[in-house]
Design an enzyme around this catalytic site. Structure first.
Site, PDB file in Angstrom:
ATOM      1  N   ILE A   1      46.425  36.421  56.982  1.00  0.00           N
ATOM      2  CA  ILE A   1      45.248  36.480  55.955  1.00  0.00           C
ATOM      3  C   ILE A   1      44.871  35.065  55.734  1.00  0.00           C
ATOM      4  O   ILE A   1      45.925  34.357  55.099  1.00  0.00           O
ATOM      5  CB  ILE A   1      45.791  37.312  54.471  1.00  0.00           C
ATOM      6  CG1 ILE A   1      46.439  38.514  54.603  1.00  0.00           C
ATOM      7  CG2 ILE A   1      44.606  36.992  53.521  1.00  0.00           C
ATOM      8  CD1 ILE A   1      46.986  38.839  53.450  1.00  0.00           C
ATOM      9  N   GLY A   2      43.628  34.685  55.818  1.00  0.00           N
ATOM     10  CA  GLY A   2      43.135  33.436  55.834  1.00  0.00           C
ATOM     11  C   GLY A   2      41.987  33.380  54.848  1.00  0.00           C
ATOM     12  O   GLY A   2      40.847  33.339  55.094  1.00  0.00           O
TER      13      GLY A   2
ATOM     14  N   GLU B   1      46.440  46.212  48.099  1.00  0.00           N
ATOM     15  CA  GLU B   1      47.020  44.978  48.068  1.00  0.00           C
ATOM     16  C   GLU B   1      48.127  44.764  47.086  1.00  0.00           C
ATOM     17  O   GLU B   1      49.387  44.114  47.218  1.00  0.00           O
ATOM     18  CB  GLU B   1      46.122  43.726  48.304  1.00  0.00           C
ATOM     19  CG  GLU B   1      46.683  42.574  48.953  1.00  0.00           C
ATOM     20  CD  GLU B   1      45.946  41.481  48.858  1.00  0.00           C
ATOM     21  OE1 GLU B   1      44.683  41.462  49.006  1.00  0.00           O
ATOM     22  OE2 GLU B   1      46.471  40.393  48.599  1.00  0.00           O
TER      23      GLU B   1
HETATM   24  C1  LIG Z   1      54.613  32.951  49.216  1.00  0.00           C
HETATM   25  C2  LIG Z   1      53.023  33.034  49.227  1.00  0.00           C
HETATM   26  C3  LIG Z   1      52.424  33.347  50.549  1.00  0.00           C
HETATM   27  C4  LIG Z   1      51.080  33.286  50.291  1.00  0.00           C
HETATM   28  N1  LIG Z   1      50.560  33.588  51.443  1.00  0.00           N
HETATM   29  C5  LIG Z   1      49.103  33.556  51.588  1.00  0.00           C
HETATM   30  C6  LIG Z   1      48.399  33.847  52.896  1.00  0.00           C
HETATM   31  O1  LIG Z   1      48.998  34.438  53.914  1.00  0.00           O
HETATM   32  N2  LIG Z   1      46.999  33.926  53.096  1.00  0.00           N
HETATM   33  C7  LIG Z   1      46.297  33.286  52.043  1.00  0.00           C
HETATM   34  O2  LIG Z   1      45.161  33.132  52.129  1.00  0.00           O
HETATM   35  N3  LIG Z   1      46.844  32.644  50.996  1.00  0.00           N
HETATM   36  C8  LIG Z   1      48.309  33.015  50.524  1.00  0.00           C
HETATM   37  N4  LIG Z   1      48.840  32.533  49.520  1.00  0.00           N
HETATM   38  C9  LIG Z   1      48.035  32.102  48.656  1.00  0.00           C
HETATM   39  C10 LIG Z   1      48.018  32.798  47.149  1.00  0.00           C
HETATM   40  O3  LIG Z   1      47.041  33.602  47.447  1.00  0.00           O
HETATM   41  C11 LIG Z   1      47.475  31.625  46.201  1.00  0.00           C
HETATM   42  O4  LIG Z   1      48.727  30.955  45.943  1.00  0.00           O
HETATM   43  C12 LIG Z   1      47.259  32.309  44.833  1.00  0.00           C
HETATM   44  O5  LIG Z   1      45.935  32.890  45.014  1.00  0.00           O
HETATM   45  C13 LIG Z   1      46.904  31.260  43.747  1.00  0.00           C
HETATM   46  O6  LIG Z   1      46.257  29.980  44.087  1.00  0.00           O
HETATM   47  P1  LIG Z   1      46.839  28.664  44.078  1.00  0.00           P
HETATM   48  O7  LIG Z   1      48.249  28.447  44.316  1.00  0.00           O
HETATM   49  O8  LIG Z   1      45.871  27.620  44.434  1.00  0.00           O
HETATM   50  O9  LIG Z   1      47.160  28.631  42.342  1.00  0.00           O
HETATM   51  P2  LIG Z   1      45.707  27.991  41.396  1.00  0.00           P
HETATM   52  O10 LIG Z   1      44.709  28.855  41.483  1.00  0.00           O
HETATM   53  O11 LIG Z   1      45.676  26.667  41.425  1.00  0.00           O
HETATM   54  O12 LIG Z   1      46.666  28.406  39.858  1.00  0.00           O
HETATM   55  C14 LIG Z   1      47.669  27.268  39.458  1.00  0.00           C
HETATM   56  C15 LIG Z   1      48.006  28.072  38.012  1.00  0.00           C
HETATM   57  O13 LIG Z   1      46.918  28.231  37.149  1.00  0.00           O
HETATM   58  C16 LIG Z   1      46.736  29.484  36.698  1.00  0.00           C
HETATM   59  N5  LIG Z   1      45.219  29.868  36.594  1.00  0.00           N
HETATM   60  C17 LIG Z   1      44.182  29.475  37.465  1.00  0.00           C
HETATM   61  N6  LIG Z   1      42.983  29.950  37.090  1.00  0.00           N
HETATM   62  C18 LIG Z   1      43.399  30.694  35.770  1.00  0.00           C
HETATM   63  C19 LIG Z   1      42.445  31.161  34.925  1.00  0.00           C
HETATM   64  N7  LIG Z   1      41.208  31.376  35.216  1.00  0.00           N
HETATM   65  N8  LIG Z   1      42.950  31.795  33.969  1.00  0.00           N
HETATM   66  C20 LIG Z   1      44.314  31.493  33.501  1.00  0.00           C
HETATM   67  N9  LIG Z   1      45.455  30.776  34.419  1.00  0.00           N
HETATM   68  C21 LIG Z   1      44.629  30.291  35.641  1.00  0.00           C
HETATM   69  C22 LIG Z   1      47.280  30.200  37.638  1.00  0.00           C
HETATM   70  O14 LIG Z   1      47.640  31.735  37.192  1.00  0.00           O
HETATM   71  C23 LIG Z   1      48.744  29.406  38.244  1.00  0.00           C
HETATM   72  O15 LIG Z   1      49.756  29.801  36.943  1.00  0.00           O
HETATM   73  C24 LIG Z   1      50.267  32.683  49.315  1.00  0.00           C
HETATM   74  C25 LIG Z   1      50.921  32.110  48.248  1.00  0.00           C
HETATM   75  C26 LIG Z   1      52.195  32.128  48.265  1.00  0.00           C
HETATM   76  C27 LIG Z   1      53.307  31.760  47.031  1.00  0.00           C
END
Ligand SMILES: Cc1cc2nc3c(=O)[nH]c(=O)nc-3n(C[C@H](O)[C@H](O)[C@H](O)COP(=O)(O)OP(=O)(O)OC[C@H]3O[C@@H](n4cnc5c(N)ncnc54)[C@H](O)[C@@H]3O)c2cc1C
Lengths: 355, 382
Positions: B128-129, B246
């Site tokens: 997934i990208g 998902e």
């Molecule tokens: C083990 C793992 C595997 C993954 N695999 C993939 C993959 O294969 N492909 C891919 O594309 N992505 C992947 N991801 C990424 C995943 O989709 C993101 O980590 C997720 O969408 C959160 O984005 P972020 O990490 O940038 O956190 P952020 O969005 O920066 O969030 C940081 C914190 O702020 C909070 N926050 C942010 N916005 C709000 C809001 N509006 N209201 C309240 N709280 C908020 C969040 O809940 C979190 O606690 C993976 C992540 C993990 C941990």
């Protein structure tokens, strides 16, 4: 409808019961009437209702804080009477599982070993002891009692006026009365010898009925909280627009959904009986009791001060949650019973046993 | 909010017995080791192929595309059995859960004929990208661009946290194709060959040291027209349309289940105290309840509904349980977590589950975002 009516001019609980003021039951059906000035009868389970329908009705009773033993009558007392082959009396019924009662036979058989009262010419009993905190005993036409006679387990019905009633209530001011019995004679026609499994079934039924009531009260907490956080404005916005509020509210919604799921999931297993029933009901009451604190906490927190007063109906739900989680076995009673049969190899099969 | 209680069909019960027999064979082979988080970390393409031979990969895809034409509830039974056993399912996980259904729903006939039989054979693995450095929860802000060329598209940007990109065949990449007033409107999905020129996969190590996900640099990667997935500008709708699939599956509450099994194995060696039994019972009750909710969503999907709010609810409850289970297990039987202990022993499994635990409530949409969806969903229901 041919119904038995509780005197609604003298409500059995505090006068600020918001929705429900009357509760009716006859041998065939149970009804609650909401708002007696414009009767809006909700006919609840009729004969032949499935366990799932009875559970849904019990949940509804919990949600409306029905002032009467609807769940107790429909899910516990009546099915037990039918199982034992006794007629089902009209009106609200109570129940008690009381193996600690002292029971003798009233008409002792002439016994060669001379243990008078240990077996009888007939099953007329003399019962001594106390039935503690019987739900709605003061309003019940009969209390279904499961106990141990010298011959083994028995089920009998007791008219509450045969006992000395010491009134008591739970946190929600629902009647929980003690019934003191001093050599009360129970005619043989009201007594049945039953299998030990029926005692277990009685405990499971009582626990599941209570869990269904908890699910209903939880749902009431959700309804009231969502209504409150969308209606109340602070800082120029409804409370529900604040992230911190949303986060807590979601946990409340989820916890309530979880309780409802475990209750619904026990309907089929209860009918199947055996280990499946034990697993599903123990899980249901464990979860319902364990969730009560979080549900009540969040609902009150998001209501603010109004929620802790009688100006607002929230207390009808939360005081019930705090009482019902303890009644018919709390989570520390059911959780170890749920866990004891489980091993590394049987845990998953147990979770997936019911289709 | 409606959650039907589910009675699984007879066919699903027979299937469960077949899967258990298969798992016993695989255990004897030494491939199924009862490890936590096996849908992220259990990579075994040979296992995936053997599973596919039974018809258990892409099993909800139609028969004409190589699938088994079975329902979501049957698929549910297979995957929950695999996860509970801690089987190595990560190679085909995304293909089976997301890429297959997505190509079926949005793909061209040509794409279906090419990809679906390969997916169902366990021979075509997807990543997934979506996420990027600047786009996590706020996915619509993705900066990867797709520029129109004579016969296709040129993709430029960097995808982050791309699970399995170093071992898989393709990635479904979300990129901006058009600058529109509504930023959700200009996004499109592409199927990108991970071995194409211009794709550079850079490992990102997890705190455990494992290499599971990557930064995927797309340095002007040419993607033919035939690899646009669905509508140009339809990417956002397509991505959000998949969310219920998902979010509600058994991988959202079973990731740490094998650790609970390991705990019970430990407790069998000594008489358990009442307090230990109580804690195990409380965990079990919660697992049971969440499973029933999750099955309810699967049944709704099977019936053609799109229960997005319910799915978010299940994922928040389920992933919170996955993570709290680890600490509860630690509390029930105090054990120093040890990543270097013999693999499969309780201290090693505890270390593994613990090091993975912060991810449970982040991946696939964080729990804070999920709870926002739940609250909004219920307000709208009123
Ligand atoms: C083990 C793992 C595997 C993954 N695999 C993939 C993959 O294969 N492909 C891919 O594309 N992505 C992947 N991801 C990424 C995943 O989709 C993101 O980590 C997720 O969408 C959160 O984005 P972020 O990490 O940038 O956190 P952020 O969005 O920066 O969030 C940081 C914190 O702020 C909070 N926050 C942010 N916005 C709000 C809001 N509006 N209201 C309240 N709280 C908020 C969040 O809940 C979190 O606690 C993976 C992540 C993990 C941990």
């Amino acid at each position: 409808m041919n119904t038995h009516t509780i005197d609604t001019s003298a409500p059995v609980i505090s006068a600020d019961a918001y929705d429900t003021t009357a509760f009716y039951a006859d041998a065939d059906s149970i009804a609650v009437v909401t708002n007696t000035t414009a009767p809006d009868a909700v006919a609840l389970p009729s004969p032949g209702a499935s366990t799932a329908q009875l559970l849904a009705a019990a949940q509804e009773a919990g949600r409306r804080a029905v002032p009467g033993p609807l769940a107790e009558t429909a899910l516990v007392a009546r099915p037990l009477l039918r199982r034992a082959g006794l007629p089902v009396p009209d009106g609200p019924l109570g129940y008690a599982v009381a193996p600690e009662l002292t029971i003798r036979y009233a008409r002792p058989a002439a016994s060669p070993v001379g243990s008078a009262g240990c077996s009888g010419d007939d099953d007329t009993l003399l019962v001594t002891g106390t039935l503690r905190r019987v739900p709605w005993a003061r309003t019940a036409t009969a209390v279904v009692v499961l106990a141990t006679a010298p011959s083994g387990p028995v089920l009998f019905t007791l008219a509450p006026d045969r006992a000395v009633l010491a009134p008591g209530v739970n946190l929600a001011e629902e009647p929980r009365d003690d019934l003191h019995l001093a050599a009360v004679e129970i005619p043989a026609a009201q007594v049945r010898r039953v299998s030990p499994e029926l005692l277990d079934e009685a405990r499971l039924r009582a626990a599941l009925a209570r869990a269904a009531l908890i699910a209903g009260a939880a749902e009431r907490c959700v309804d009231l909280t969502v209504a409150h956080t969308t209606a109340r404005t602070q800082f120029g916005r409804p409370l529900s627009r604040f992230q911190a509020v949303k986060q807590e509210e979601a946990r409340l919604i989820e916890e309530a959904a979880l309780v409802r799921a475990v209750v619904q999931a026990a309907a089929v297993p209860l009918d199947i009986g055996g280990p499946a029933a034990h697993f599903a009901v123990a899980a249901a009451k464990t979860q319902a009791s364990a969730s009560a604190a979080e549900i009540a906490r969040i609902a009150h927190q998001l209501h603010g001060a109004i929620g802790i007063t009688r100006l607002n109906p929230l207390h009808l739900a939360t005081t019930r949650l705090w009482s019902w989680r303890d009644e018919d076995g709390d989570e520390t009673y059911w959780a170890p019973r749920l866990a004891r049969p489980l091993t590394a190899t049987t845990l998953w099969p147990a979770l997936t046993a019911t289709p | 909010m409606a959650f039907p209680d589910v009675v699984l069909p007879e066919s699903a019960c027979r299937l469960r017995a077949e899967v258990r027999a298969f798992l016993d064979e695989e255990r004897a082979r030494g491939t199924v080791l009862g490890r936590p988080d096996s849908w992220l970390a259990g990579w075994d393409p040979d296992f995936s192929r053997r599973l596919a031979e039974r018809g258990w990969v892409g099993m909800a895809l139609p028969v004409e595309y190589g699938g088994a034409g079975r329902g979501f509830l049957e698929r549910y039974v297979v995957i929950e059995e695999l996860l509970a056993a801690g089987a190595p399912v990560s190679a085909h996980w995304v293909s089976d859960r997301q890429a297959g259904p997505s190509v079926l729903q949005h793909g061209t006939e040509e794409q279906r004929r090419f990809f679906l039989p390969r997916i169902a054979a366990g021979r075509c693995f997807f990543s997934i990208g979506m996420s990027e450095k600047g786009s996590g929860s706020d996915l619509a802000s993705v900066a990867t661009r797709a520029e129109r060329t004579a016969d296709g598209w040129r993709l430029t940007g960097t995808k982050m946290w791309t699970g399995g990109a170093h071992v898989n065949d393709y990635a479904i990449v979300l990129a901006r194709t058009d600058d529109t007033e509504d930023r959700h409107a200009g996004l499109s999905q592409f199927i990108v060959d991970l071995r194409a020129p211009g794709v550079r996969v850079e490992p990102i190590r997890l705190m455990s040291g494992e290499h599971r996900f990557n930064a995927v640099h797309l340095d002007g990667v040419d993607v033919p027209d035939g690899m646009l997935l669905g509508q140009r500008g339809g990417g956002w709708k397509q991505v959000t349309g998949e969310l219920a699939f998902e979010r509600s599956g058994p991988e959202r509450y079973l990731s740490t289940f094998p650790l609970l099994v390991s705990l019970l194995r430990e407790l069998e060696r000594r008489p358990a105290t009442a307090e230990q039994l109580t804690q195990v019972g409380i965990l079990t009750a919660r697992l049971h309840g969440i499973r029933r909710l999750s099955l309810g969503v699967a049944a709704a999907l099977d019936a053609g509904a799109s229960p997005d709010t319910q799915a978010a609810l299940v994922k928040d409850l389920g992933t919170r349980l996955e993570s709290s289970l680890v600490d509860t297990v630690r509390g029930i039987l105090p054990t120093p977590a040890d990543p270097y202990a013999t693999p499969g022993t309780h201290p090693e499994l505890l270390a593994f589950a613990l090091l993975h635990s912060p991810g449970y409530t982040l991946r696939g949409g964080t729990n804070e975002i999920l709870r926002g969806i739940v609250t909004r969903g219920l307000e709208q229901h009123r």
